[in-house]
Design a protein around this motif. Structure first.
Motif, PDB file in Angstrom:
ATOM      1  N   TYR A   1      45.124 -13.595  -4.859  1.00 26.60           N
ATOM      2  CA  TYR A   1      46.649 -13.704  -5.012  1.00 26.60           C
ATOM      3  C   TYR A   1      47.442 -14.957  -6.216  1.00 26.60           C
ATOM      4  O   TYR A   1      48.537 -15.016  -7.193  1.00 26.60           O
ATOM      5  CB  TYR A   1      47.833 -15.677  -3.184  1.00 26.60           C
ATOM      6  N   CYS A   2      45.649 -15.382  -7.315  1.00 29.62           N
ATOM      7  CA  CYS A   2      45.929 -16.201  -8.087  1.00 29.62           C
ATOM      8  C   CYS A   2      45.402 -15.545  -9.493  1.00 29.62           C
ATOM      9  O   CYS A   2      45.286 -15.760  -9.895  1.00 29.62           O
ATOM     10  CB  CYS A   2      45.185 -17.033  -7.714  1.00 29.62           C
ATOM     11  N   SER A   3      44.889 -13.626  -8.896  1.00 27.95           N
ATOM     12  CA  SER A   3      44.989 -12.791 -10.299  1.00 27.95           C
ATOM     13  C   SER A   3      46.259 -11.930  -9.996  1.00 27.95           C
ATOM     14  O   SER A   3      45.202 -10.245  -8.856  1.00 27.95           O
ATOM     15  CB  SER A   3      43.345 -12.863  -9.964  1.00 27.95           C
ATOM     16  N   ARG A   4      46.668 -11.739 -10.393  1.00 27.41           N
ATOM     17  CA  ARG A   4      48.124 -10.320 -10.342  1.00 27.41           C
ATOM     18  C   ARG A   4      48.875 -10.268 -10.757  1.00 27.41           C
ATOM     19  O   ARG A   4      48.700 -10.479 -12.457  1.00 27.41           O
ATOM     20  CB  ARG A   4      48.809 -11.330  -8.865  1.00 27.41           C
ATOM     21  N   LEU A   5      49.900  -8.981 -10.695  1.00 24.99           N
ATOM     22  CA  LEU A   5      50.521  -8.484 -11.687  1.00 24.99           C
ATOM     23  C   LEU A   5      52.015 -10.026 -12.002  1.00 24.99           C
ATOM     24  O   LEU A   5      52.105 -10.158 -10.653  1.00 24.99           O
ATOM     25  CB  LEU A   5      51.344  -7.041 -11.290  1.00 24.99           C
TER      26      LEU A   5
ATOM     27  N   GLN B   1      50.214 -22.959  -8.410  1.00 26.74           N
ATOM     28  CA  GLN B   1      49.505 -24.293  -7.733  1.00 26.74           C
ATOM     29  C   GLN B   1      48.377 -23.429  -7.555  1.00 26.74           C
ATOM     30  O   GLN B   1      47.200 -23.475  -6.585  1.00 26.74           O
ATOM     31  CB  GLN B   1      49.894 -25.068  -6.618  1.00 26.74           C
ATOM     32  N   CYS B   2      47.843 -22.079  -8.374  1.00 27.27           N
ATOM     33  CA  CYS B   2      46.765 -20.964  -9.118  1.00 27.27           C
ATOM     34  C   CYS B   2      45.177 -22.190  -9.583  1.00 27.27           C
ATOM     35  O   CYS B   2      44.795 -21.189 -10.129  1.00 27.27           O
ATOM     36  CB  CYS B   2      46.503 -20.060  -9.401  1.00 27.27           C
ATOM     37  N   GLY B   3      45.217 -23.578 -10.100  1.00 25.09           N
ATOM     38  CA  GLY B   3      44.747 -23.998 -10.891  1.00 25.09           C
ATOM     39  C   GLY B   3      45.308 -23.227 -12.346  1.00 25.09           C
ATOM     40  O   GLY B   3      46.416 -23.410 -12.839  1.00 25.09           O
ATOM     41  N   SER B   4      44.233 -23.815 -13.328  1.00 27.09           N
ATOM     42  CA  SER B   4      43.933 -23.419 -15.316  1.00 27.09           C
ATOM     43  C   SER B   4      44.231 -21.273 -15.408  1.00 27.09           C
ATOM     44  O   SER B   4      43.418 -21.136 -14.367  1.00 27.09           O
ATOM     45  CB  SER B   4      43.511 -23.940 -16.092  1.00 27.09           C
ATOM     46  N   ALA B   5      44.568 -21.319 -16.492  1.00 26.61           N
ATOM     47  CA  ALA B   5      44.740 -20.105 -16.728  1.00 26.61           C
ATOM     48  C   ALA B   5      43.039 -19.591 -17.163  1.00 26.61           C
ATOM     49  O   ALA B   5      42.151 -20.434 -18.059  1.00 26.61           O
ATOM     50  CB  ALA B   5      45.387 -19.801 -17.957  1.00 26.61           C
TER      51      ALA B   5
ATOM     52  N   CYS C   1      44.268 -16.204 -12.867  1.00 27.72           N
ATOM     53  CA  CYS C   1      44.347 -17.872 -12.396  1.00 27.72           C
ATOM     54  C   CYS C   1      42.218 -18.219 -11.733  1.00 27.72           C
ATOM     55  O   CYS C   1      42.315 -17.767 -11.454  1.00 27.72           O
ATOM     56  CB  CYS C   1      45.322 -18.274 -11.848  1.00 27.72           C
ATOM     57  N   SER C   2      42.398 -19.525 -12.090  1.00 28.19           N
ATOM     58  CA  SER C   2      40.692 -20.321 -11.734  1.00 28.19           C
ATOM     59  C   SER C   2      40.835 -20.508 -10.019  1.00 28.19           C
ATOM     60  O   SER C   2      39.839 -20.139  -9.434  1.00 28.19           O
ATOM     61  CB  SER C   2      41.184 -21.636 -12.514  1.00 28.19           C
ATOM     62  N   GLY C   3      42.090 -20.363  -9.947  1.00 29.09           N
ATOM     63  CA  GLY C   3      42.431 -20.692  -8.449  1.00 29.09           C
ATOM     64  C   GLY C   3      42.766 -22.505  -7.798  1.00 29.09           C
ATOM     65  O   GLY C   3      42.359 -22.314  -8.854  1.00 29.09           O
ATOM     66  N   LYS C   4      42.144 -22.087  -6.811  1.00 31.92           N
ATOM     67  CA  LYS C   4      42.125 -23.178  -5.535  1.00 31.92           C
ATOM     68  C   LYS C   4      41.188 -24.419  -5.691  1.00 31.92           C
ATOM     69  O   LYS C   4      39.519 -24.115  -4.730  1.00 31.92           O
ATOM     70  CB  LYS C   4      43.470 -23.683  -4.557  1.00 31.92           C
ATOM     71  N   LYS C   5      40.566 -25.361  -6.582  1.00 32.38           N
ATOM     72  CA  LYS C   5      39.817 -26.703  -6.362  1.00 32.38           C
ATOM     73  C   LYS C   5      39.887 -26.817  -4.720  1.00 32.38           C
ATOM     74  O   LYS C   5      40.488 -27.606  -4.697  1.00 32.38           O
ATOM     75  CB  LYS C   5      39.373 -27.013  -7.230  1.00 32.38           C
TER      76      LYS C   5
END
Length: 931
Positions: free
Chosen positions: A5-9, A39-43, A96-100
């Motif tokens: 979800y947080c790493s995509r086209l 809402q996926c954290g930081s790039a 993205c880094s993902g949701k912490k």
């Protein structure tokens, strides 16, 4: 889409329709806005060139420019919704880094053993964290000293757990903590879609062998070797209806570093009907060190190889049959079947079918069948097979073949030896542009295809136009190269071509049974004859001009100018084909003369013979500069290279030289041995061209060899197509990129430029194999032309000159902010060192921060060919061993290098790192290149 979800086209919705974002300058600031909005954290990374596969539909946004603090991507500066239609291979992606989810932090006053456990959906540390189904839980473990604010080491442990509802997970692990150490755990969750909808094998010789790929949503993902075993391979072969698995191999990862990696291990029993039925376990990884490669087999002849040859493209033909490798009987083994095998092995075309025991005997096992292949077959499996009766294949009658080792060139829409020229880039065939095509390059291609020499490069009415791309590569050949890829190759800045401007050639169509080797053209050199599929020497003790006339006539090289014996240093060592040739001078073939046949050389009798014919006997080159379009002018006449005197030498004379060599127009005519003094003969003096002549020797001058000069007066030229590359305002390996063209240094633009192009610049400059594009213009602004834009390199390119780009233009950039700044980051270089010049010497490579040599074990001309090509030094003249250019110092990095000869870089060749003391510096490898 197409990823976690947080790493995509990246896609955006506008006017109720989803579309993509296209940007050649997509930065981490732009990606930061996307990650924050979702809402996926930081790039973590900003990716371009469709890293998660190409999207569909409209291109909604182009050239987005964010500050980084916007609340939505469309609030950033951009050119407007749907303002520019961009090809989908420029679609961008984001990681993205993902949701912490949580952080646990504790310092311990004493040494203790700490247990953490993950069972299905509950992690116990002693804290409890409930993890939703279909979420990766990544636990980053940091161990701190009491007095440090940063971790003592990089991340010490990293475990990835899955809460997959299908298989669950039960893991127990321990951490060992020292006194007064602090432990901090960060938990990151990534939504994951574990299903896949399709399965295939890619990149193999057949549809039943290759890299394992699974289709996740609309994107194909690579499966790592560590994620499968032989039982899994058996299920894959069964599902694809490819018979049984022969092997599950590991191959070096060959995909783009941004491609999708499958995140589950397969644990098959082996009797499942489909791969999706196998138990799976999450194994989170960002990249594969080795791809999973599966080989299935339906028929025994799907897996051929060539054994015991001097290269990977020559040897005894062996096939896998019933799990055992065995030789192929040579009964009815013919050129169409041999050609098909060479094509299948990516070894070009068959040049010879040697008889006898040229490559030794097999292991005794013989495959009792024969192939009936059509011309231009691609795989042996497509050829009809006929079984042989008992006793039809006597012992020792094994099939052999010598392939050209030169793939990637062919003729289409004509005949086998005439038609439209096509070359292959990667897996894509395309026509070649005619603008830089000439007879020298055409003759090299004809020889590569075993079609003799080039008779014409004019379009024939019988050639039917084709489809596909038109490549703009220009091959600058001397004419003696064995492979088109050995010629200097320049693509950068070349203009585009229309379909009607494709290169063509009509070859003589006859595989040569007589040749002249080691000369400067196909019409001079040592005489060699092909007997029983093997090239052999011609010896004589009474070699005369009448014998030479017959050789020139048979080769259609005009008349003989000289018959000579080779000096001792150039005499051959191989088998003898003919001896004591006695011709009248009127025969049409050398074999029609009175001759003697010898397999061995009587001691002290006869010598190798050579011929210089009038056809193609005049040659010209520029020497002692860094590439072919500048240097001291030298002419080849009567078998000898000599210089030109600078009396009356001017721009009109230089213009004829540049035009004749395909180097554009003259920038400067140099006198007084500007490019160093030559040696030997001075051929021409008082040259007085108008500038319109097609050849320098067509200009008025004194007679050949008549002059009143010394070599301190040798003439030179600088042509407009002379190219050079540098980094300025930094150091040799960091700075603003400048290219020398048309006599002037200028910048290049960064539009569409990828990290791969930056890495190619660094490889070109011997600054390692990695490069970063600097975005802060730290190396100042240029003041000259901006020569090029939209430069695109691939992994196959070792030189910037081989990359595609827009045509040359002095104002290619819209503004100076588009100039390219690069910092090189790699750690490998390759140079030959020692006298006498840059293109000859001991080979050294830069690895792990120091220069080292290569052991000469198995070092041969195929390896030397790759080194010469990588350095832009033309073709290989010789591969030298036993420290021919002196012993090196320091480490010996490699031994047993095994190149095919077609690789673009020495790093692409199989090799063995040197361990122990099996080699010392008295065995240092060296090369002698032509350039």
């Amino acid at each position: 889409v197409a990823g976690a979800y947080c790493s995509r086209l990246l896609e955006v919705k506008h006017e109720e329709q989803w579309g993509t974002v296209c940007d050649g300058d997509w930065t981490i600031k732009d990606a930061e806005v996307v990650c924050k909005q979702l809402q996926c954290g930081s790039a973590v990374k900003a990716l371009n060139r469709a890293p998660f596969g190409e999207g569909t539909g409209p291109t909604w946004l182009y050239r987005v420019d964010c500050r980084g603090d916007e609340s939505a991507l469309w609030n950033c500066s951009h050119t407007g919704w749907g303002a520019f239609t961009c090809p989908h291979y420029f679609d961008i992606g984001v990681i993205c880094s993902g949701k912490k989810l949580s952080t646990w932090d504790q310092t311990f006053g004493e040494t203790r053993k700490l247990r953490y456990m993950f069972d299905k959906t509950v992690l116990t540390l002693p804290i409890h964290l409930l993890v939703p189904t279909n979420v990766f839980l990544e636990v980053s473990v940091h161990i701190f000293s009491k007095y440090q604010s940063e971790a003592c080491q990089p991340i010490q442990l990293q475990k990835v757990f899955s809460a997959s509802s299908e298989t669950g997970c039960n893991t127990s692990c321990f951490l060992f903590l020292g006194k007064n150490q602090r432990l901090m755990l960060d938990f990151f969750g990534f939504v994951f879609f574990p299903g896949f909808s399709d399965l295939r094998l890619t990149g193999g010789d057949t549809a039943c062998s290759g890299h394992v790929k699974v289709k996740q949503e609309e994107t194909w993902a690579t499966v790592c070797f560590s994620h499968i075993d032989f039982k899994t391979a058996s299920v894959i072969c069964n599902e694809l209806e490819c018979g049984q698995a022969v092997d599950a191999l590991r191959r070096a990862h060959s995909g783009d570093r941004h491609e999708l990696i499958w995140q589950e291990e397969f644990h098959c029993v082996g009797n499942e009907s489909h791969l999706a039925d196998c138990p799976r376990k999450i194994h989170h990884t960002n990249t594969c060190s080795h791809d999973a490669t599966v080989v299935c087999i339906q028929q025994p002849w799907l897996l051929p190889l060539l054994a015991n040859g001097s290269t990977a493209c020559s040897g005894r033909v062996e096939l896998l049959h019933g799990g055992t490798w065995g030789s192929l009987c040579d009964y009815m083994w013919d050129l169409p079947a041999a050609n098909t095998l060479c094509h299948q092995l990516d070894c070009g075309v068959a040049q010879l079918i040697p008889s006898g025991q040229s490559f030794g005997e097999g292991n005794g096992s013989v495959w009792n069948g024969t192939f009936s292949c059509e011309e231009n077959g691609l795989h042996l499996r497509d050829c009809p097979v006929h079984a042989l009766g008992h006793g039809e294949c006597p012992t020792g009658k094994d099939a052999h073949v010598v392939c050209s080792g030169c793939p990637g060139g062919r003729l289409v829409n004509g005949t086998t030896c005439s038609g439209i020229v096509q070359i292959r880039h990667g897996d894509t065939w395309g026509r070649l542009c005619h603008s830089h095509w000439n007879l020298q390059a055409a003759s090299v291609l004809c020889r590569q295809l075993n079609c003799g020499y080039a008779k014409s490069i004019q379009m024939e009415d019988s050639f039917v136009d084709g489809n596909g791309p038109i490549w703009r590569d220009a091959f600058h050949c001397e004419g003696t190269e064995s492979c088109l890829w050995d010629c200097a190759q320049v693509t950068l800045g070349n203009p585009s071509c229309s379909a009607q401007e494709a290169a063509t050639v009509t070859c003589s169509g006859l595989a040569e049974s007589l040749r002249l080797s080691g000369g400067e053209s196909r019409c001079d050199g040592r005489v060699e004859i092909s007997l029983h599929g093997v090239w052999r020497r011609v010896l004589d003790d009474d070699w005369a001009i009448k014998d030479a006339h017959v050789v020139c006539r048979e080769l259609q090289c005009g008349t003989a100018q000289k018959a000579y014996y080779l000096p001792k240093s150039e005499r051959g060592m191989g088998l003898v084909g003919l001896r004591s040739v006695q011709c009248t001078g009127h025969e049409t073939q050398l074999m029609l003369c009175n001759t003697s046949h010898y397999q061995t050389v009587p001691t002290g009798v006869s010598e190798d013979v050579g011929v210089i014919c009038s056809g193609e006997s005049l040659q010209m080159r520029l020497v002692n500069a860094t590439n072919r379009c500048a240097g001291r002018v030298e002419l080849y006449h009567h078998g000898i290279w000599g210089t030109v005197c600078d009396d009356n030498w001017d721009l009109s004379d230089a213009s004829v030289v540049c035009k004749q060599l395909g180097c554009g127009h003259a920038i400067e005519a140099f006198v007084s041995a500007h490019y160093g003094e030559g040696s030997g003969q001075i051929w021409l003096d008082d040259v007085n061209c108008t500038g319109a002549e097609s050849d320098l020797w067509a200009c008025p001058s004194r007679a050949w060899g008549q002059h009143n000069c010394q070599h301190k007066e040798d003439a030179g030229v600088l042509c407009s197509d002379f190219l050079a590359l540098r980094l300025v305002n930094g150091n040799d390996c960091a700075g603003r990129v400048e290219v020398f063209y048309n006599g002037t240094w200028g910048s290049i633009c960064s539009n569409r430029m990828s990290q791969l192009t930056a890495a190619t610049v660094c490889k070109h400059l011997d600054c390692g194999d990695g490069g970063e594009i600097a975005a802060d213009f730290r190396y100042g602004r240029g003041s000259g032309p901006t020569w090029l834009d939209h430069i695109e390199c691939t992994e196959q390119h070792s030189s910037l000159w081989q990359c595609q780009s827009d045509p040359w233009h002095a104002q290619s950039c819209d503004n100076r902010a588009e100039e390219t700044h690069i910092t090189c980051t790699g750690n490998q270089k390759c140079i030959p060192t020692g006298p006498p010049r840059h293109c000859s010497g001991r080979v050294e490579i830069w690895h792990q921060g120091s220069w080292g040599t290569i052991c000469d074990d198995a070092w041969d001309e195929a390896d030397a060919k790759v080194v010469c090509r990588q350095l832009g030094c033309g073709s290989a003249v010789s591969a030298l061993s036993e420290a021919a250019f002196g012993e090196g110092t320091g480490p010996i990095w490699l031994e047993k290098v095994h190149c095919k000869g077609t690789e673009l870089s020495l790093w692409d060749c199989p090799a063995k790192p040197l361990f122990g003391k099996s080699c010392d510096h008295k065995e240092d490898a060296a090369v002698n290149c032509s350039g």
